[in-house]
Scaffold this motif. Sequence first.
Motif, short mmCIF file in Angstrom:
data_model
loop_
_atom_site.label_atom_id
_atom_site.label_comp_id
_atom_site.label_asym_id
_atom_site.label_seq_id
_atom_site.Cartn_x
_atom_site.Cartn_y
_atom_site.Cartn_z
N GLY A 1 0.80 -1.21 0.00
CA GLY A 1 0.00 0.00 0.00
C GLY A 1 0.84 1.26 0.00
N LYS B 1 -6.27 -0.71 0.25
CA LYS B 1 -5.06 -1.35 0.74
C LYS B 1 -5.23 -2.86 0.73
CE LYS B 1 -3.78 2.54 3.74
NZ LYS B 1 -3.46 2.96 5.13
N TYR B 2 -4.11 -3.53 0.85
CA TYR B 2 -4.10 -5.00 0.92
C TYR B 2 -4.88 -5.49 2.13
CZ TYR B 2 -2.13 -9.58 2.14
OH TYR B 2 -1.96 -10.89 2.50
N ILE C 1 -4.93 -6.53 -3.63
CA ILE C 1 -6.08 -5.76 -3.16
C ILE C 1 -7.38 -6.50 -3.44
CG2 ILE C 1 -7.28 -3.55 -3.32
CD1 ILE C 1 -4.71 -2.35 -4.39
#
Length: 431
Positions: A27, A321-322, A390
């Motif tokens: 991210g 974000k992940y 993601i």
Amino acid sequence: MFYKYSYYNIVLKENDEFVYLYNSYSGALCKLEKTVHDYILNTVLDDKNKCNFFDKLLSQGFIKPLDLDEYNRIILNERVAVLSYPKRTLSYVIAPTLACNLNCDYCFESGYRNSKIISDEKIIEIANYIISRLSDNIDEIHIGWFGGEPLVAYEQIIKFSEYLIPKLEEKQIKYSASMISNGVLLTQDKAKILYEKCKINQVQITIDGTKQIYCTRKRATEKQFDDLLENIKSALEYLKITIRLNCDCNNYDDLKTVTEQLLRYCNNHKNLIVYLAKLVDYTSCGGEQFFSQDKFDQKRIDFDKFVCQHQNKPYEPLVYKYRKSFCGLYKINNQVIGPDGEIYKCEHHVGQTDKIVGNIEYGLNYSDFLMKFIANEPLEQCKSCKIFPICLGGCPAQKVDLPEGQSCFFSQYYIEHILKQYIATYQNKTT
């Protein structure tokens, strides 16, 4: 030790001097001298052959150990997240009925709907099942009410809440609840009771367009549409109302019209949220009317700007974000429970007997379907996608239910747009 450029780096913007680089796993977003970027892109680094900002680039994921398999790391993290017992919150979706007062033409339950409403005895059995699954780790239970139309079983929802909530309070366990409803039955009195007695604080309601389109697609009457608008306005006194606008190629402009009407009718109330959702074909009701992910994301960007304009807010899209798993229901210990006490892994599977994965009487059945669902093998095109960390390949249930390639959650185009917007905002603040 040797290091190389991360596969999940995405170049957002570059010129002769600088490169704006994003890593979809960490991210992280950085502005890097072009000479440094080109060097790490084309060079295998080692402890003796480093580059400027080496430690920061390594810690933020822009470079990685040569022998680190980034894809397999994501897969393992996902498996651990899915199979581990939750540290804090257990989540359940309960469908007390498959009956509905409307009949949407795209409804995934169209072939499974019936008039049965959960019995008083069964709703208490479900509450006791939830209590039996508590552990010392759990300090919150969340219930999502679903259907059919859950408010057809309004009395049973109250009975469940009045039984379970005090028992959880005795154990000092927090309780929260939400609901997905068509809103037609959500009168002001019911909204007040759901908030006060059932601790429901958020309701999602789907709208497909202005009155004519809404009535056609949901086979509703004009009075039901009028009642819905009044219900939304009055419920905002107690509840956060999220309006999901189901969008396909034929109704986008109309959705903008009804959004403008709704925001004005509700005086831009702080508890009202509207968002655009891609309509997908669970019923083979149209085929060509559905957007590809890229085309839908272009509409989503335009729509978000439109809403911000009408709410007098700056357009500041969320930077994704992940995450270690796609959704909460995908985790093995979070469950969907139907009106007979049957267990599913996704709310979109309620009523489909071949997708039952257990029962509250004995727990999970460890069927082949459950094992395949939990394995969640990514599609081939997902494995090489730059935003896989993601998206994680999209919705596991849609991989089962929809034609290949329709499970994407968003496109690289959308991610790049958001980040470029973020960069532009940052540049404006620093000049």
